[in-house]
Design a protein around this motif. Sequence first.
Motif, PDB file in Angstrom:
ATOM      1  N   ASP A 101       0.813  -1.217   0.000  1.00 34.20           N
ATOM      2  CA  ASP A 101       0.000   0.000   0.000  1.00 34.20           C
ATOM      3  C   ASP A 101       0.848   1.270   0.000  1.00 34.20           C
ATOM      4  O   ASP A 101       0.377   2.335  -0.414  1.00 34.20           O
ATOM      5  N   HIS A 102       2.116   1.171   0.473  1.00 32.18           N
ATOM      6  CA  HIS A 102       3.002   2.338   0.548  1.00 32.18           C
ATOM      7  C   HIS A 102       4.002   2.400  -0.613  1.00 32.18           C
ATOM      8  O   HIS A 102       4.996   3.123  -0.532  1.00 32.18           O
ATOM      9  N   GLY A 103       3.765   1.636  -1.661  1.00 31.55           N
ATOM     10  CA  GLY A 103       4.555   1.793  -2.872  1.00 31.55           C
ATOM     11  C   GLY A 103       5.640   0.774  -3.096  1.00 31.55           C
ATOM     12  O   GLY A 103       6.404   0.882  -4.062  1.00 31.55           O
ATOM     13  N   GLN A 104       5.761  -0.229  -2.226  1.00 28.66           N
ATOM     14  CA  GLN A 104       6.746  -1.273  -2.484  1.00 28.66           C
ATOM     15  C   GLN A 104       6.340  -2.040  -3.739  1.00 28.66           C
ATOM     16  O   GLN A 104       5.148  -2.248  -3.994  1.00 28.66           O
ATOM     17  N   THR A 105       7.328  -2.501  -4.499  1.00 30.66           N
ATOM     18  CA  THR A 105       7.031  -3.138  -5.778  1.00 30.66           C
ATOM     19  C   THR A 105       7.360  -4.630  -5.818  1.00 30.66           C
ATOM     20  O   THR A 105       7.239  -5.266  -6.853  1.00 30.66           O
ATOM     21  N   GLY A 106       7.805  -5.184  -4.697  1.00 32.91           N
ATOM     22  CA  GLY A 106       8.085  -6.612  -4.626  1.00 32.91           C
ATOM     23  C   GLY A 106       8.124  -7.035  -3.168  1.00 32.91           C
ATOM     24  O   GLY A 106       8.423  -6.234  -2.294  1.00 32.91           O
ATOM     25  N   LEU A 107       7.811  -8.287  -2.898  1.00 31.63           N
ATOM     26  CA  LEU A 107       7.806  -8.792  -1.529  1.00 31.63           C
ATOM     27  C   LEU A 107       9.095  -9.555  -1.238  1.00 31.63           C
ATOM     28  O   LEU A 107       9.647 -10.220  -2.113  1.00 31.63           O
ATOM     29  N   SER A 108       9.557  -9.455   0.000  1.00 34.95           N
ATOM     30  CA  SER A 108      10.755 -10.170   0.428  1.00 34.95           C
ATOM     31  C   SER A 108      10.505 -10.732   1.814  1.00 34.95           C
ATOM     32  O   SER A 108      10.141  -9.997   2.727  1.00 34.95           O
ATOM     33  N   THR A 109      10.691 -12.040   1.966  1.00 35.72           N
ATOM     34  CA  THR A 109      10.264 -12.729   3.180  1.00 35.72           C
ATOM     35  C   THR A 109      11.446 -13.188   4.018  1.00 35.72           C
ATOM     36  O   THR A 109      12.337 -13.885   3.530  1.00 35.72           O
ATOM     37  N   ALA A 110      11.428 -12.812   5.303  1.00 30.38           N
ATOM     38  CA  ALA A 110      12.394 -13.303   6.280  1.00 30.38           C
ATOM     39  C   ALA A 110      11.717 -14.377   7.122  1.00 30.38           C
ATOM     40  O   ALA A 110      10.572 -14.216   7.546  1.00 30.38           O
ATOM     41  N   PHE A 111      12.429 -15.471   7.381  1.00 26.96           N
ATOM     42  CA  PHE A 111      11.894 -16.572   8.173  1.00 26.96           C
ATOM     43  C   PHE A 111      12.587 -16.641   9.529  1.00 26.96           C
ATOM     44  O   PHE A 111      13.730 -16.211   9.680  1.00 26.96           O
ATOM     45  N   PRO A 151      -2.311 -11.614  -4.811  1.00 32.32           N
ATOM     46  CA  PRO A 151      -2.344 -12.415  -6.046  1.00 32.32           C
ATOM     47  C   PRO A 151      -0.937 -12.746  -6.538  1.00 32.32           C
ATOM     48  O   PRO A 151      -0.193 -11.867  -6.977  1.00 32.32           O
ATOM     49  N   LEU A 152      -0.551 -14.005  -6.449  1.00 33.08           N
ATOM     50  CA  LEU A 152       0.818 -14.395  -6.787  1.00 33.08           C
ATOM     51  C   LEU A 152       1.118 -14.252  -8.273  1.00 33.08           C
ATOM     52  O   LEU A 152       2.290 -14.235  -8.665  1.00 33.08           O
ATOM     53  N   GLY A 153       0.102 -14.135  -9.086  1.00 31.70           N
ATOM     54  CA  GLY A 153       0.347 -13.901 -10.502  1.00 31.70           C
ATOM     55  C   GLY A 153       0.753 -12.475 -10.804  1.00 31.70           C
ATOM     56  O   GLY A 153       1.250 -12.182 -11.899  1.00 31.70           O
ATOM     57  N   ASP A 154       0.581 -11.561  -9.818  1.00 28.90           N
ATOM     58  CA  ASP A 154       0.850 -10.138 -10.052  1.00 28.90           C
ATOM     59  C   ASP A 154       2.073  -9.608  -9.308  1.00 28.90           C
ATOM     60  O   ASP A 154       2.503  -8.493  -9.577  1.00 28.90           O
ATOM     61  N   VAL A 155       2.585 -10.360  -8.327  1.00 27.87           N
ATOM     62  CA  VAL A 155       3.714  -9.861  -7.537  1.00 27.87           C
ATOM     63  C   VAL A 155       4.936 -10.742  -7.758  1.00 27.87           C
ATOM     64  O   VAL A 155       4.830 -11.906  -8.165  1.00 27.87           O
ATOM     65  N   SER A 156       6.098 -10.164  -7.474  1.00 27.41           N
ATOM     66  CA  SER A 156       7.353 -10.900  -7.452  1.00 27.41           C
ATOM     67  C   SER A 156       7.752 -11.079  -5.996  1.00 27.41           C
ATOM     68  O   SER A 156       7.754 -10.123  -5.225  1.00 27.41           O
ATOM     69  N   THR A 157       8.071 -12.293  -5.612  1.00 27.11           N
ATOM     70  CA  THR A 157       8.354 -12.603  -4.212  1.00 27.11           C
ATOM     71  C   THR A 157       9.763 -13.143  -4.058  1.00 27.11           C
ATOM     72  O   THR A 157      10.198 -13.994  -4.833  1.00 27.11           O
ATOM     73  N   SER A 158      10.449 -12.653  -3.043  1.00 29.68           N
ATOM     74  CA  SER A 158      11.777 -13.169  -2.688  1.00 29.68           C
ATOM     75  C   SER A 158      11.679 -13.855  -1.336  1.00 29.68           C
ATOM     76  O   SER A 158      11.001 -13.364  -0.423  1.00 29.68           O
ATOM     77  N   ARG A 185       3.932 -19.045 -14.453  1.00 24.09           N
ATOM     78  CA  ARG A 185       3.676 -17.610 -14.285  1.00 24.09           C
ATOM     79  C   ARG A 185       4.217 -17.062 -12.972  1.00 24.09           C
ATOM     80  O   ARG A 185       4.234 -15.842 -12.766  1.00 24.09           O
ATOM     81  N   LEU A 186       4.641 -17.914 -12.064  1.00 27.98           N
ATOM     82  CA  LEU A 186       5.138 -17.461 -10.765  1.00 27.98           C
ATOM     83  C   LEU A 186       6.498 -16.794 -10.935  1.00 27.98           C
ATOM     84  O   LEU A 186       7.400 -17.345 -11.574  1.00 27.98           O
ATOM     85  N   ARG A 187       6.628 -15.589 -10.341  1.00 26.99           N
ATOM     86  CA  ARG A 187       7.864 -14.815 -10.470  1.00 26.99           C
ATOM     87  C   ARG A 187       8.468 -14.554  -9.092  1.00 26.99           C
ATOM     88  O   ARG A 187       7.757 -14.242  -8.140  1.00 26.99           O
ATOM     89  N   GLY A 188       9.768 -14.697  -9.027  1.00 27.15           N
ATOM     90  CA  GLY A 188      10.427 -14.386  -7.764  1.00 27.15           C
ATOM     91  C   GLY A 188      11.776 -15.069  -7.659  1.00 27.15           C
ATOM     92  O   GLY A 188      12.322 -15.580  -8.639  1.00 27.15           O
ATOM     93  N   THR A 189      12.290 -15.070  -6.442  1.00 27.64           N
ATOM     94  CA  THR A 189      13.630 -15.597  -6.169  1.00 27.64           C
ATOM     95  C   THR A 189      13.616 -16.287  -4.815  1.00 27.64           C
ATOM     96  O   THR A 189      13.007 -15.795  -3.864  1.00 27.64           O
TER      97      THR A 189
END
Length: 554
Positions: A101-111, A151-158, A185-189
Amino acid sequence: MATTEPRKHTPTGEWRDELYDAVPEREGELFSTISGIENEPLQTPDTVGIDYERDLGYPGAYPFTRGVYPSMYRGRLWTMRQFAGFGTAEETNARFHYLLDHGQTGLSTAFDMPTLMGYDSDHPRSLGEVGREGVAIDSLEDMETLFAGIPLGDVSTSMTINSPAAILLAFYACVGEEQGVARERLRGTIQTDILKEYIAQKEYIFPPEPSMRLVTDMVEYCTREMPLWHPISISGYHIREAGSTAAQELAFTLADGFTYVEWAVERGLDVDEFAPRLSFFFNAHLDFFEEIAKYRAARRIWARTMRERYGAKSPRSWLMRFHTQTAGVSLTAQQPEVNIVRTAIEALAAVLGGTQSLHTNSFDEALALPTEDAVRIALRTQQVIAHETGVVSSIDPLGGSYHVEALTNELERQAYDYFEQIDRLGGVVAAIKENFFQKEIAESSFRYQAEVEARRRIVVGVNRYELESEQPLEILKIDPALETQQIERVQGLRGRRDSAAVEAALTRLKEDAARDDRNLMHPIVEASRAYVTMGEMCDAFREVWGTWRETPVF
C-alpha cells in the motif's frame, strides 16, 4: 584585461613530487578502503589502463560492466523490495499489505530461526525463537495464510532461506496452484545458496554433497516447470556481514556461482537453459566507491567466465542480475538515527552500481526488528534516490572515473587471485572442508576491528562523536503469546490431516532421497499437498543424509 596562462599538463609523478607531497596528509586516520585497498590520492589516464571496448563497452552489451540493460533506470527503476517477516503468518501478511500500500514493488520474506534450521515450531530446539527473527512457517497452511489476499500472478516474491529452500518453494508453488496461477507464471527468487551457509552464515543442516544435490534438483525443476523463477540467489551479502573484504565477497560469491553452474551442467542441463535464471545478492557497505567498483567488477567477471569457460552462447547467460541490501553490520546501536544517513549512502552506491532490486535497512535494526515507521523511512530513502536526486537520469554516471575504474580493476585482480587459490584446493566444496574461507574472513574481520579499536577507522557515535547519554528508542516487541499460538496451530494441523497420506508421502521422500537418480522436488510438492510439515520433511532427510558439523576455526 588580464589574461590567465593556460595550465601546463603535469605528469602524475611531477605533480606528486612538486605539489602534493609539499602539503602533509592528515594524520591518525587510514586512507585505505574499508577492505584495506590503498587509495591513490589521484588517479589519471597514466595510472589506469582501460581498453574501452574490452573492459567497459556499453550498457546491455558484453561484458556488461556498465549495466545489464541498455536503458537501465531510464527505462525501469529497480525493484524496491523491503524485507519483512515476524511472528506468525497473519502478522507478516498484514505487513506485506502495508508495504504494498506504501509503494513497495516486490515482496521479500524473512523466516524465523526454527524455519531456517528445519524445525517445526513445537520442536524443543525452537523454544523462545518462534517468530523472533522472521515469520514462522511450518506447513502449506502457514504459507496459505502468509499470502492471503496477495495475487501471486501479479507480484514478485523473494524468500531468504537456504537449507529447507526446496520445501518453501514447494509450499509457494502449491499456494499459486490454489489461486489458479500456473507455475510458469510465478515470479520471484529463493535464496538457496547453501555454499555461503558453510562459508559464513552457518544455517546449514545436511552435509555439502546432499545439500548440493538438493540445490541442483531445484535448478532442474525450475528450468522445466517454473521458468520465470530464480532458483538461486547467489549471496555475497552474508559473507560480507561475517567480516569479509569487498574482494572476498566478490570472489567467494562468484566461486560459489561457478560451482552451481558446474553441478547443473554435470546433471545434463545445457548452460543456456538455466544460467539466465541465476541471480545474485550483494552487500552495500559504506565505502562508497569500493562498493560501486565491486558491482562493476562482478558483472565483468561473470560475463567473461560464463562465455569463455562454460561456453554459454546466449547473452542472457552472460549478464549478472543482482539484488542488494544495505549493510546490517554498519548499523550502530549508538545514535541509531545516524543509521538513516548510512543507509542512504549505501543505497546510493547500490543504485550507481546498477542493482536490479534493493532493500534498505531500517535505522532501528541494530536493536530489534524494525517498526513500521522505521520501515517506511527506509522505503522512502529509495524513493527519494529514485525521484529527487537525478542519479537515474544517466546510465553508469561514474563509468570512466579514473578512481572507480582503478578500483574495479584492483577488485577484479584480487578476485582472480582467490579463484586460483580455491582451484588449487580442489574447488569450493573442498575449500569449505579445509576451512579456507572461514580463515580468510576471520583474519579480515580481526583486522577491521583492530583498526576501529585503535581509532584509525572512525565509526561516528562509536569511537568518535559519542554522546554521554541517549534517549531510549521505542522498538518493536514480539508478543510471546504468538509462539504459543503457532505451536497450537501446527499441532492442530497434525490432528486434522490425513495421516495415511502423510506417511505415504514421507516414505516416498526417504526412498527418493536415498537414490541419486530422482529429482526430490516432485515428492516434496506431493508431501506439501498432504500438509506434511517442513520439520517432518527435514527430519526425513536427516535420517537419510545425516547432519553437518564444522571444524572450528581458531
